[in-house]
Structures are given as structure tokens and as C-alpha cells.
Design an enzyme around this catalytic site. Structure first.
Site, short mmCIF file in Angstrom:
data_model
loop_
_atom_site.label_atom_id
_atom_site.label_comp_id
_atom_site.label_asym_id
_atom_site.label_seq_id
_atom_site.Cartn_x
_atom_site.Cartn_y
_atom_site.Cartn_z
N ASP A 51 42.92 35.21 30.47
CA ASP A 51 43.12 36.26 31.57
C ASP A 51 42.02 36.84 32.15
OD1 ASP A 51 45.54 38.29 32.53
OD2 ASP A 51 43.79 39.47 32.06
N TYR A 55 36.47 40.74 38.25
CA TYR A 55 35.81 41.62 37.24
C TYR A 55 34.35 41.31 37.47
CZ TYR A 55 40.19 42.46 34.60
OH TYR A 55 41.50 42.69 34.34
N LYS A 84 43.65 37.69 39.44
CA LYS A 84 44.60 38.92 40.19
C LYS A 84 43.99 39.04 41.48
CE LYS A 84 44.98 41.01 35.60
NZ LYS A 84 43.77 40.36 34.90
N HIS A 117 47.40 42.94 41.22
CA HIS A 117 46.55 43.59 40.26
C HIS A 117 47.18 44.86 40.07
CE1 HIS A 117 43.39 44.88 37.72
NE2 HIS A 117 42.43 43.91 37.95
#
Length: 303
Positions: A51, A55, A84, A117
């Protein structure tokens, strides 16, 4: 495929999601390379569900996955990869572009799951958190149903196998489910979920709509002072979990993960420690009794 044997769930679109996932979020002070190293350790330990998100470490995570595929222990189809849609890309014309950016960083042809998200649109642009002169976040006005339609198009284009949402309430899920002309239902809703916040009502609603609940922060170990009061209780120090763990000769973390799996929740375990990553995967060879489950449910404080 024996889903129980493979520790997987079938999603409402027919694809299969492993029930235990590895989370790759890293705080700002963590070197990006750590995410890549940890992903390799996780794949070696048995994790097949990775996952990730916007980021800032998708290059490292993608490289780790590609190296493991090249080395031979896994094939691309063995890996279930989630990314996401970040909040500054909610305008329908930006959605595909955002996914293509992730794919380029990952150097993969498709992702297995692409999710919204969180339900708050922010001003488009290169800033992750766009703020005004006073330091307040600048939001954007976008109808989430239009964003969802753009995700459906990404699925039709083969850029993602499944689509879902994250941090959606019961009401927001209904907004999507009741959308005129809905082509695909969300396959999952990824939310914060652990024994202090067990989301029992949301879980019940999701199950009734054949939507999988995916738990992040499953060990409630996130201590970032921007989000969490330093005086908050430590879930893994909770006497109830410790006593259940002792009974099975396990760690409180393993009990917290097993609790979710037995509720039919897909659970994400995040750690960059090799010992913990391996430990977190060892949760399929013991089972909590109904009494243990009830005692763990009793820890809920909607925190």
C-alpha cells in the site's frame, strides 16, 4: 483459488486482494531509501499487498518491487499494489494525469488499486498542501462524483484493475453509490481502524454494500505530534492486548492484526524494522476466541 488458503478476499469487481498489506508511509525525517529496503524485506517475508501513495517514495517502492520480480521470487501478478489520488488532483481532467505520474515513478504498466486519498479537494498545483499567506489550507470545490467518474475511466483504460476510496464516511459512500450512471462501485474504503477506533458501524455498512474495509494505523502507533496528543494512550501497552498476547505467546501487535483479519477487515501493517515486518506477517497461524474478540472490541473508545 482457495481465498482462505491464500489469505485473500474477492472484491466486488471480481479481483482478489490479499488480506494483509504492507504500508509504506514514512515520516519526513525517514530517508526515502528506507521505504525501498523495507518493501524488499516485506516481500521476502511473504507480503504480496503493498500500500503506497503520493508519499514521495514511489520511485523507491517501485524499484524494490521490480527488483524482486527480476530476482524471481514473485511475478508482477503476485503483487497487489495500491496507490492513491492526492487531493490536489481531484478535478476530473487531472485524475488520469496523477495516476500516470505514479506509474511513471513506479515504472509499472498498471496498479491493482487506485483510491481517492480523502474526500477534501485542495487547490490544484505542485504544492502537496497548498496554503494561503495565513498558513490556512486552500481548498477547491469539486464534486466527488465527477472525480469518481474519472477513476472509472482509468479502470476502463487498464491503468488500474480496481478503484476505491479512503477516509469516506457512510454518507460519502452513499453519495457515490447513489450517483446516477454509476459504472463501478468502490471496491474498498480505507480508514483508520484499530481497537481504540474499531469502526464497527462503518464496517457493518461496508459489508452490507459489498465494500471491503481496509484498516490503516492498525497498531495505533503513529505518534506525530501534529496529529496525536503526546499524552494519548499506547494501544500496544494495553493490558487486555498484552494478556491475550501472553496466552498465545504472541506480541500485542500480532493480536491487534489478527483481530482485524477475523472481523473480515483487510489490514495494513507498517514498519521499517526487519524484525517487526517478519513478526507482523506471522498472524495466520493462530486464532482469537470469541471471548478474546469481545474483550478487544471492548477497548473501543472512538479515539
Amino acid at each position: 483459488m482457495d481465498l482462505k488458503q491464500s489469505h485473500s478476499l474477492r472484491l466486488n469487481d471480481g479481483h482478489v486482494m490479499p488480506m494483509l498489506g504492507f504500508g509504506t508511509y514514512a515520516p519526513d525525517h525517514t530517508p526515502k531509501s528506507k521505504a525501498g529496503e523495507a518493501t524488499e524485506v516485506a516481500i521476502d517475508a511473504g507480503f504480496r499487498h503493498i500500500d503506497a501513495a503520493f508519499y514521495q517514495n514511489e520511485e523507491e517502492v517501485g524499484k524494490a518491487i521490480r527488483e524482486k520480480i527480476a530476482d524471481g521470487p514473485v511475478k508482477r501478478e503476485d503483487i497487489f499494489y495500491t496507490t492513491k489520488l492526492w487531493t490536489t488532483f481531484f478535478r476530473p481532467e487531472l485524475v488520469r494525469q496523477a495516476l500516470e505520474r505514479s506509474l511513471k515513478k513506479l515504472q509499472l504498466d498498471y496498479v491493482d488499486l487506485f483510491i481517492i486519498h480523502n474526500p477534501l479537494a485542495m487547490k490544484p498545483g505542485e504544492e502537496l498542501l497548498p496554503k494561503d499567506a495565513s498558513g490556512n489550507i486552500i481548498f477547491d470545490t469539486v464534486d466527488l462524483r465527477d472525480t469518481w467518474e474519472a477513476l472509472e475511466k482509468c479502470k476502463d483504460a487498464g491503468l488500474t484493475k480496481s478503484i476505491g476510496v479512503s477516509n469516506f464516511s457512510h454518507k460519502l459512500l452513499e453519495l457515490i453509490l447513489n450517483k446516477p450512471g454509476l459504472k463501478y462501485k468502490p471496491t474498498c474504503n480505507q480508514v483508520e481502524c484499530h481497537p481504540y477506533l474499531n469502526q464497527s458501524k462503518l464496517l457493518e455498512f461496508c459489508k452490507s454494500k459489498d465494500i471491503v474495509l481496509v484498516a490503516y494505523s492498525a497498531l495505533a502507533s503513529h505518534r506525530d505530534p501534529n496529529w496525536v496528543d503526546p499524552d494519548s494512550p499506547y494501544l500496544l501497552e494495553e493490558p487486555t492486548l498484552k494478556s491475550i498476547a501472553k496466552k498465545y505467546n504472541r506480541s500485542p501487535g500480532q493480536v491487534a492484526l489478527c483481530y482485524q483479519l477475523q472481523r473480515g477487515v483487510v489490514v495494513l501493517a507498517k514498519s521499517f524494522s526487519e524484525k517487526r515486518i517478519k513478526e507482523n506477517f506471522q498472524v495466520f497461524d493462530f486464532e482469537l476466541t470469541p471471548e478474546d474478540m469481545k474483550a478487544t472490541d471492548g477497548l473501543n473508545r472512538n479515539f
